[in-house]
Design a protein around this motif. Structure first.
Motif, PDB file in Angstrom:
ATOM      1  N   THR A  68     -25.918  33.476 -39.339  1.00  0.00           N
ATOM      2  CA  THR A  68     -26.841  32.466 -39.812  1.00  0.00           C
ATOM      3  C   THR A  68     -28.257  32.853 -39.451  1.00  0.00           C
ATOM      4  N   GLY A  69     -29.278  32.297 -40.176  1.00  0.00           N
ATOM      5  CA  GLY A  69     -30.668  32.601 -39.868  1.00  0.00           C
ATOM      6  C   GLY A  69     -31.388  33.089 -41.098  1.00  0.00           C
ATOM      7  N   GLU A  72     -33.944  36.041 -43.102  1.00  0.00           N
ATOM      8  CA  GLU A  72     -33.730  37.456 -43.372  1.00  0.00           C
ATOM      9  C   GLU A  72     -34.126  38.341 -42.191  1.00  0.00           C
ATOM     10  N   GLN A 116     -34.215  37.304 -38.853  1.00  0.00           N
ATOM     11  CA  GLN A 116     -33.447  36.977 -37.643  1.00  0.00           C
ATOM     12  C   GLN A 116     -32.080  36.449 -38.027  1.00  0.00           C
ATOM     13  N   ILE A 117     -31.053  36.997 -37.375  1.00  0.00           N
ATOM     14  CA  ILE A 117     -29.683  36.565 -37.637  1.00  0.00           C
ATOM     15  C   ILE A 117     -29.043  36.165 -36.320  1.00  0.00           C
ATOM     16  N   ARG A 118     -28.409  35.006 -36.327  1.00  0.00           N
ATOM     17  CA  ARG A 118     -27.611  34.569 -35.186  1.00  0.00           C
ATOM     18  C   ARG A 118     -26.132  34.672 -35.581  1.00  0.00           C
ATOM     19  N   PHE A 161     -24.001  45.523 -41.214  1.00  0.00           N
ATOM     20  CA  PHE A 161     -25.404  45.345 -41.576  1.00  0.00           C
ATOM     21  C   PHE A 161     -26.045  46.683 -41.974  1.00  0.00           C
ATOM     22  N   LEU A 167     -34.092  43.112 -41.373  1.00  0.00           N
ATOM     23  CA  LEU A 167     -33.624  42.561 -40.108  1.00  0.00           C
ATOM     24  C   LEU A 167     -34.486  43.019 -38.925  1.00  0.00           C
ATOM     25  N   VAL A 176     -31.380  40.214 -33.778  1.00  0.00           N
ATOM     26  CA  VAL A 176     -29.983  39.797 -33.874  1.00  0.00           C
ATOM     27  C   VAL A 176     -29.591  39.144 -32.558  1.00  0.00           C
TER      28      VAL A 176
END
Length: 289
Positions: A1-2, A4, A6-8, A21, A27, A30
């Motif tokens: 989730t998050g 483009e 930052q992704i959690r 990825f 990105l 992470v």
């Protein structure tokens, strides 16, 4: 989730899968959850804008090339509980600092940090911490000439064992001729020699990744060997043809990423491992016995 950049990774995820990825160029950050146990091969390979990844204390394994070519990676904590870092895991991470504290209990491939910011310092730490495996049977001990710029043409005969990484990353090595029918060449002995162009071998056995990422290698002649081990010629971009006698078995990823390999003729082959020709985009002719 998050977004483009930052992704959690969601709670409950235990494994970040292979090439999950791969090549993501947006990105930057992470965030990984507690409970994550493994980051698999090439999961973040080529994420050239990635700057920060937060890893949990539950992480046990970082596999081969997991963060390779993440050239802007600035922050990556290594948990004290980590058990394994694979080959080229942080290759060419030019901005990555040395980890403090150093994960002393982890099994770390000597080329996990190949051409990262502090590769020389990290390699020194690994060699100091690794118990010597040399025995009187070694003609050339492990790491003996690794990175040596004086070796250009190597001619050997009447030897029985060449140790792992013994000539790895020799920048000026261009040719290898070994005529030693009882010789065993160990894992990665000649890996990542950037100017190696030709090899002629008459030996007994080859180790895993022995010529991997020798990107200028074009001419190969091998006799005496019945098994081509895993990743033997992986990443040999310039290899276009191959001649070998007596080969019956080819293990996993043997020619992975040999992007110019166009023909293959092994009349005696009986077994081919998984993904042996992965990413061989130019391969048009295969003849098997």
């Amino acid at each position: 989730t998050g977004n483009e950049e930052q992704i959690r990774i969601p709670n409950g995820v235990e494994i970040i899968g292979e090439r999950c990825f791969f090549g993501n160029e947006q990105l930057k950050t992470v965030l990984c959850p507690d409970g994550l146990r493994e980051i698999r091969e090439q999961a973040f390979l080529g994420c050239v804008t990635l700057q920060n990844i937060v890893l949990p204390e539950t992480l046990k394994r970082i596999e081969r090339e997991a963060f390779a070519e993440c050239k802007k990676l600035l922050k990556c904590n290594i948990p004290a509980t980590l058990e394994f870092i694979g080959e080229y895991a942080f290759r060419r991470c030019f901005t990555l600092p040395t980890f403090e504290p150093w994960p002393d209990n982890a099994e770390i491939n000597p080329y996990a940090f190949y051409r990262a910011k502090n590769f020389a310092e990290i390699s020194s730490k690994l060699q100091q911490s690794e118990p010597s495996t040399a025995t009187p049977d070694y003609d050339i001990e492990p790491y003996s000439f690794s990175g040596n710029g004086d070796v250009t043409i190597l001619k050997l005969s009447n030897i029985k064992r060449i140790g792992k990484y013994s000539y790895a990353s020799c920048p000026n090595l261009e040719g290898i001729i070994i005529d030693a029918p009882e010789c065993v060449i160990e894992n990665n002995a000649f890996a990542t020699c950037p100017n190696l162009k030709k090899i002629h071998l008459n030996v007994k056995e080859l180790g895993k990744g022995v010529f991997s990422y020798c990107r200028e290698l074009k001419e190969v002649f091998i006799s005496g060997v019945s098994i081509l081990p895993a990743e033997c010629f992986a990443g040999c971009y310039s290899l276009s043809g191959f001649e070998a006698k007596e080969i019956t078995t080819m293990e996993a990823r043997c020619f992975d990423e040999c992007i110019h390999l166009n023909s293959f003729d092994f009349q005696g082959i009986k077994k081919i491992g998984e993904r042996a020709f992965e990413r061989c985009d130019s391969l048009t002719s295969v003849k098997l016995g």
